[in-house]
Scaffold this motif. Structure first.
Motif, PDB file in Angstrom:
ATOM      1  N   ASP A  62      -6.504  -6.255 -12.695  1.00  0.00           N
ATOM      2  CA  ASP A  62      -6.867  -4.876 -12.615  1.00  0.00           C
ATOM      3  C   ASP A  62      -6.041  -4.169 -11.655  1.00  0.00           C
ATOM      4  O   ASP A  62      -5.878  -4.777 -10.603  1.00  0.00           O
ATOM      5  CB  ASP A  62      -8.301  -4.776 -12.354  1.00  0.00           C
ATOM      6  N   VAL A  63      -5.280  -3.251 -11.901  1.00  0.00           N
ATOM      7  CA  VAL A  63      -4.353  -2.502 -11.158  1.00  0.00           C
ATOM      8  C   VAL A  63      -4.667  -1.166 -11.156  1.00  0.00           C
ATOM      9  O   VAL A  63      -5.078  -0.498 -12.158  1.00  0.00           O
ATOM     10  CB  VAL A  63      -2.864  -2.654 -11.732  1.00  0.00           C
ATOM     11  N   PRO A  64      -5.100  -0.752  -9.801  1.00  0.00           N
ATOM     12  CA  PRO A  64      -5.400   0.835  -9.617  1.00  0.00           C
ATOM     13  C   PRO A  64      -4.405   1.766 -10.179  1.00  0.00           C
ATOM     14  O   PRO A  64      -3.100   1.592 -10.110  1.00  0.00           O
ATOM     15  CB  PRO A  64      -5.449   0.718  -8.187  1.00  0.00           C
ATOM     16  N   LEU A  65      -4.724   2.971 -10.819  1.00  0.00           N
ATOM     17  CA  LEU A  65      -3.768   3.704 -11.268  1.00  0.00           C
ATOM     18  C   LEU A  65      -3.059   4.244 -10.177  1.00  0.00           C
ATOM     19  O   LEU A  65      -3.386   4.435  -9.073  1.00  0.00           O
ATOM     20  CB  LEU A  65      -4.761   5.069 -11.666  1.00  0.00           C
ATOM     21  N   GLY A  66      -1.976   4.485 -10.462  1.00  0.00           N
ATOM     22  CA  GLY A  66      -0.622   4.961  -9.585  1.00  0.00           C
ATOM     23  C   GLY A  66       0.172   3.915  -8.957  1.00  0.00           C
ATOM     24  O   GLY A  66       1.150   4.195  -8.312  1.00  0.00           O
ATOM     25  N   HIS A  67      -0.568   2.654  -8.824  1.00  0.00           N
ATOM     26  CA  HIS A  67       0.259   1.589  -8.285  1.00  0.00           C
ATOM     27  C   HIS A  67       1.456   1.321  -8.944  1.00  0.00           C
ATOM     28  O   HIS A  67       1.340   1.039 -10.348  1.00  0.00           O
ATOM     29  CB  HIS A  67      -0.617   0.551  -7.940  1.00  0.00           C
ATOM     30  N   SER A  68       2.498   0.911  -8.521  1.00  0.00           N
ATOM     31  CA  SER A  68       3.772   0.268  -9.295  1.00  0.00           C
ATOM     32  C   SER A  68       3.344  -0.903  -9.717  1.00  0.00           C
ATOM     33  O   SER A  68       2.743  -1.827  -9.007  1.00  0.00           O
ATOM     34  CB  SER A  68       5.023   0.454  -8.483  1.00  0.00           C
ATOM     35  N   LEU A  69       3.959  -1.373 -10.810  1.00  0.00           N
ATOM     36  CA  LEU A  69       3.665  -2.677 -11.547  1.00  0.00           C
ATOM     37  C   LEU A  69       4.356  -3.778 -10.615  1.00  0.00           C
ATOM     38  O   LEU A  69       4.031  -4.974 -10.855  1.00  0.00           O
ATOM     39  CB  LEU A  69       3.912  -2.875 -12.965  1.00  0.00           C
ATOM     40  N   MET A  70       5.457  -3.409  -9.716  1.00  0.00           N
ATOM     41  CA  MET A  70       6.280  -4.545  -8.958  1.00  0.00           C
ATOM     42  C   MET A  70       5.048  -4.569  -7.820  1.00  0.00           C
ATOM     43  O   MET A  70       4.883  -6.032  -7.466  1.00  0.00           O
ATOM     44  CB  MET A  70       7.277  -3.859  -8.511  1.00  0.00           C
ATOM     45  N   GLU A  71       4.514  -3.875  -7.022  1.00  0.00           N
ATOM     46  CA  GLU A  71       3.683  -4.198  -6.030  1.00  0.00           C
ATOM     47  C   GLU A  71       2.401  -4.964  -6.784  1.00  0.00           C
ATOM     48  O   GLU A  71       1.742  -5.875  -5.937  1.00  0.00           O
ATOM     49  CB  GLU A  71       2.979  -2.765  -5.634  1.00  0.00           C
ATOM     50  N   ALA A  72       1.884  -4.478  -7.839  1.00  0.00           N
ATOM     51  CA  ALA A  72       0.967  -5.168  -8.369  1.00  0.00           C
ATOM     52  C   ALA A  72       1.116  -6.798  -8.518  1.00  0.00           C
ATOM     53  O   ALA A  72       0.351  -7.800  -8.390  1.00  0.00           O
ATOM     54  CB  ALA A  72       0.202  -4.393  -9.701  1.00  0.00           C
ATOM     55  N   ALA A  73       2.430  -6.900  -8.991  1.00  0.00           N
ATOM     56  CA  ALA A  73       2.849  -8.402  -9.406  1.00  0.00           C
ATOM     57  C   ALA A  73       2.824  -9.220  -7.923  1.00  0.00           C
ATOM     58  O   ALA A  73       2.383 -10.169  -8.044  1.00  0.00           O
ATOM     59  CB  ALA A  73       4.305  -8.225 -10.282  1.00  0.00           C
ATOM     60  N   VAL A  74       3.580  -8.619  -7.112  1.00  0.00           N
ATOM     61  CA  VAL A  74       3.625  -9.279  -5.832  1.00  0.00           C
ATOM     62  C   VAL A  74       2.350  -9.601  -5.098  1.00  0.00           C
ATOM     63  O   VAL A  74       1.931 -10.553  -4.860  1.00  0.00           O
ATOM     64  CB  VAL A  74       4.467  -8.441  -4.834  1.00  0.00           C
ATOM     65  N   TYR A  75       1.362  -8.359  -5.376  1.00  0.00           N
ATOM     66  CA  TYR A  75      -0.172  -8.806  -4.804  1.00  0.00           C
ATOM     67  C   TYR A  75      -0.845  -9.765  -5.381  1.00  0.00           C
ATOM     68  O   TYR A  75      -1.446 -10.461  -4.772  1.00  0.00           O
ATOM     69  CB  TYR A  75      -0.725  -7.410  -4.953  1.00  0.00           C
ATOM     70  N   ASN A  76      -0.220  -9.935  -6.663  1.00  0.00           N
ATOM     71  CA  ASN A  76      -0.946 -11.034  -7.562  1.00  0.00           C
ATOM     72  C   ASN A  76      -0.062 -12.257  -7.381  1.00  0.00           C
ATOM     73  O   ASN A  76      -0.508 -13.355  -8.363  1.00  0.00           O
ATOM     74  CB  ASN A  76      -1.144 -10.518  -9.025  1.00  0.00           C
ATOM     75  N   SER A  77       0.669 -12.517  -6.671  1.00  0.00           N
ATOM     76  CA  SER A  77       1.648 -13.602  -6.479  1.00  0.00           C
ATOM     77  C   SER A  77       2.045 -14.081  -8.006  1.00  0.00           C
ATOM     78  O   SER A  77       1.995 -15.348  -8.240  1.00  0.00           O
ATOM     79  CB  SER A  77       1.006 -14.606  -5.968  1.00  0.00           C
TER      80      SER A  77
END
Ligand code: FES
Length: 111
Positions: free
Chosen positions: A20-35
């Protein structure tokens, strides 16, 4: 409560991860956060590294056109760019992208 969308990555190891990725977050940041294997995001989203390269496998709506700079940077990506390649730092989580599926391209050992 923060609104989120569901994003699935197929990592460079072939494993699928959905988060689940918060609205507005970049999908790069989300990928890094989720390893997610294969997404590094070296430049922090400044369009200067291409280590956030993904291939859009499924999307509920077409993504906005990439900028000229993004297209140019894709030429420097380690894995060859494919027709639906994008730099994931340039994709922001938006409601209409709920359910998007991104694949991390693998680099051929012979390349
Ligand atoms: S994080 Fe460097 S170009 Fe996307």
């Amino acid at each position: 409560m923060t609104e989120t969308i569901s994003v699935t990555w197929i990592g460079s190891d072939g494993n699928r991860t959905t988060a689940d990725v918060p609205l507005g977050h970049s999908l790069m940041e989300a990928a890094v956060y989720n390893s997610i294997p294969g997404v590094i995001g070296d430049c922090g989203g400044a369009l200067a590294c291409a280590t956030c390269h993904v291939v859009v496998e499924e999307t509920p709506v077409p993504l906005e056109e990439k900028s000229g700079t993004e297209a140019d940077m894709l030429d420097f990506a380690e894995a060859p760019a494919e027709p639906s390649s994008r730099l994931s730092c340039q994709i922001r989580a938006a409601r209409e992208l709920d359910g998007i599926v991104l694949r991390v391209p693998t680099v051929s050992a012979l390349a």
